[in-house]
Design a protein around this motif. Structure first.
Motif, short mmCIF file in Angstrom:
data_model
loop_
_atom_site.label_atom_id
_atom_site.label_comp_id
_atom_site.label_asym_id
_atom_site.label_seq_id
_atom_site.Cartn_x
_atom_site.Cartn_y
_atom_site.Cartn_z
N ASP A 1 -6.66 2.66 -5.49
CA ASP A 1 -6.57 2.49 -6.93
C ASP A 1 -5.21 2.91 -7.47
O ASP A 1 -4.63 2.24 -8.32
N GLN A 2 -4.71 4.02 -6.95
CA GLN A 2 -3.44 4.55 -7.46
C GLN A 2 -2.27 3.62 -7.16
O GLN A 2 -1.34 3.51 -7.95
N TYR A 3 -2.28 3.01 -6.01
CA TYR A 3 -1.10 2.26 -5.57
C TYR A 3 -1.33 0.75 -5.53
O TYR A 3 -0.51 -0.01 -5.03
N HIS A 4 -2.45 0.32 -6.08
CA HIS A 4 -2.77 -1.11 -6.14
C HIS A 4 -2.64 -1.78 -4.79
O HIS A 4 -1.94 -2.78 -4.62
N ILE A 5 -3.29 -1.17 -3.81
CA ILE A 5 -3.35 -1.80 -2.50
C ILE A 5 -4.81 -1.81 -2.07
O ILE A 5 -5.66 -1.19 -2.72
N LYS A 6 -5.11 -2.53 -1.01
CA LYS A 6 -6.47 -2.51 -0.51
C LYS A 6 -6.41 -2.11 0.96
O LYS A 6 -5.77 -2.79 1.76
N THR A 7 -7.02 -1.00 1.28
CA THR A 7 -6.95 -0.52 2.66
C THR A 7 -8.33 -0.37 3.28
O THR A 7 -8.53 -0.71 4.44
N ILE A 8 -9.28 0.14 2.51
CA ILE A 8 -10.59 0.42 3.10
C ILE A 8 -11.59 -0.63 2.64
O ILE A 8 -11.93 -0.72 1.48
N HIS A 9 -12.01 -1.44 3.59
CA HIS A 9 -12.91 -2.54 3.29
C HIS A 9 -14.32 -2.17 3.72
O HIS A 9 -14.51 -1.55 4.76
N THR A 10 -15.30 -2.56 2.90
CA THR A 10 -16.70 -2.31 3.26
C THR A 10 -17.20 -3.44 4.14
O THR A 10 -17.01 -4.61 3.81
N TYR B 1 -16.74 10.30 0.55
CA TYR B 1 -15.34 10.51 0.94
C TYR B 1 -14.53 9.21 0.91
O TYR B 1 -13.36 9.20 0.56
N ILE B 2 -15.19 8.11 1.26
CA ILE B 2 -14.53 6.81 1.16
C ILE B 2 -14.15 6.53 -0.29
O ILE B 2 -13.06 6.07 -0.60
N ARG B 3 -15.06 6.91 -1.20
CA ARG B 3 -14.79 6.71 -2.62
C ARG B 3 -13.57 7.54 -3.05
O ARG B 3 -12.71 7.06 -3.75
N TYR B 4 -13.53 8.79 -2.61
CA TYR B 4 -12.37 9.65 -2.95
C TYR B 4 -11.07 9.01 -2.45
O TYR B 4 -10.07 8.97 -3.16
N LEU B 5 -11.12 8.53 -1.21
CA LEU B 5 -9.90 7.97 -0.61
C LEU B 5 -9.47 6.70 -1.35
O LEU B 5 -8.28 6.51 -1.61
N ARG B 6 -10.44 5.86 -1.68
CA ARG B 6 -10.10 4.64 -2.41
C ARG B 6 -9.48 4.98 -3.75
O ARG B 6 -8.55 4.33 -4.20
N LEU C 1 -13.83 -0.67 7.39
CA LEU C 1 -12.74 -1.19 8.20
C LEU C 1 -11.43 -0.95 7.47
O LEU C 1 -11.33 -1.23 6.27
N PHE C 2 -10.44 -0.45 8.19
CA PHE C 2 -9.13 -0.24 7.58
C PHE C 2 -8.24 -1.43 7.89
O PHE C 2 -8.08 -1.85 9.03
N ASP C 3 -7.67 -1.99 6.83
CA ASP C 3 -6.67 -3.02 7.00
C ASP C 3 -5.81 -2.99 5.75
O ASP C 3 -6.31 -2.66 4.68
N TYR C 4 -4.57 -3.31 5.90
CA TYR C 4 -3.65 -3.13 4.78
C TYR C 4 -3.39 -4.43 4.05
O TYR C 4 -2.97 -5.42 4.64
N GLU C 5 -3.65 -4.42 2.75
CA GLU C 5 -3.33 -5.59 1.93
C GLU C 5 -2.73 -5.14 0.62
O GLU C 5 -3.20 -4.18 0.03
N GLU C 6 -1.71 -5.82 0.17
CA GLU C 6 -1.19 -5.58 -1.18
C GLU C 6 -2.15 -6.28 -2.16
O GLU C 6 -2.58 -7.39 -1.88
N ASP C 7 -2.45 -5.63 -3.25
CA ASP C 7 -3.26 -6.27 -4.28
C ASP C 7 -2.48 -7.40 -4.94
O ASP C 7 -1.31 -7.26 -5.22
N GLU C 8 -3.17 -8.52 -5.17
CA GLU C 8 -2.49 -9.56 -5.93
C GLU C 8 -2.50 -9.17 -7.40
O GLU C 8 -3.49 -8.72 -7.91
N GLU C 9 -1.36 -9.34 -8.02
CA GLU C 9 -1.26 -8.94 -9.44
C GLU C 9 -2.06 -9.91 -10.29
O GLU C 9 -2.06 -11.08 -10.06
#
Ligand code: CA
Length: 234
Positions: A210-219, A200-205, A226-234
């Protein structure tokens, strides 16, 4: 029309109930043991459960206890005639009502109508009171309407994906173990395989990170996620 799940291992009784309830216009699901009853209740989200207490695999009491972690669906227990302690335990575990076997179908139907009506009233009340929005960066999770938006776009999540995300966001910045997620999202210790959490974590990621180029779910290695919000660096 309301959907009713019958969990009863005596097939004759289950079949009889199914016919009677369908005749009344209800949609009917059936399960013949406790474990599949619990699974069906969690996955199909019925409007009401008729739950026999003496069941193979998982007792009705245990089904009730585990289900209550995840759902407030009305539960009417079917109990043996003189088993007062079972009735009390069932009600303590969160069942709403009980009917003693052998029962008159009219009595059960009346109790079903009452339980459904009570629940509709409760739903309306809780929508007003408990509705809340979880926010992180561009993600909004609305637990009242069960909607998730990322950058203003609605993201379609299944119930389990939604619950997983909600739980992680409620614990933002804290590591959450697989067992915690199993207990909170599935409502019980899934026997055998907690890999289902990883799936399910894979589905959510896939749907969010992946869709919005952000990082939220960290292993968090050997712990969980762990959930934390980061914008992906381009
Ligand atoms: Ca039984």
């Amino acid at each position: 029309m309301a959907r009713i799940l019958i969990v009863e291992d005596e097939k004759k009784i289950a079949r009889f109930l199914e016919l009677e309830l369908k005749h009344e216009g209800y949609e009917v699901l059936t399960a013949f043991d406790g474990r599949s009853g619990l699974d069906t209740a969690l996955n199909e989200d019925p409007d009401l459960l008729i739950l026999d207490l003496m069941l193979p695999e998982l007792s009705g009491i245990e089904v009730c206890r585990r289900l209550r972690h995840a759902s407030d669906v009305p539960i009417i227990m079917l109990t043996a005639k003189d088993d007062v302690s079972d009735k009390v335990m069932g009600l303590d575990m969160g069942a709403d009502d009980y009917v003693t076997k052998p029962f008159a179908i009219e009595e059960l139907l009346a109790r079903i109508r009452v339980a459904l009506k009570k629940n509709r009233a409760r739903d309306t009340a809780s929508n007003w009171k408990e509705e809340q929005c979880l926010r992180a960066g561009c993600i909004t999770v609305d637990t009242g309407s069960w909607q998730v938006h990322v950058r203003g776009e609605a993201v379609a999540l299944t119930r389990k994906e939604f619950d997983t995300l909600r739980y992680l966001m409620e614990h933002k910045g804290k590591a959450v173990t697989r067992d915690q997620l199993m207990n909170e999202v599935w409502g019980y210790d899934y026997i055998g395989d907690s890999n289902i959490v990883d799936v399910y974590i894979r589905y959510l990621r896939h749907k969010i990170d992946d869709q919005y180029h952000i990082k939220t779910i960290h292993t968090i290695r050997s712990v969980g996620y762990l959930f934390d919000y980061e914008e992906d660096e381009e």
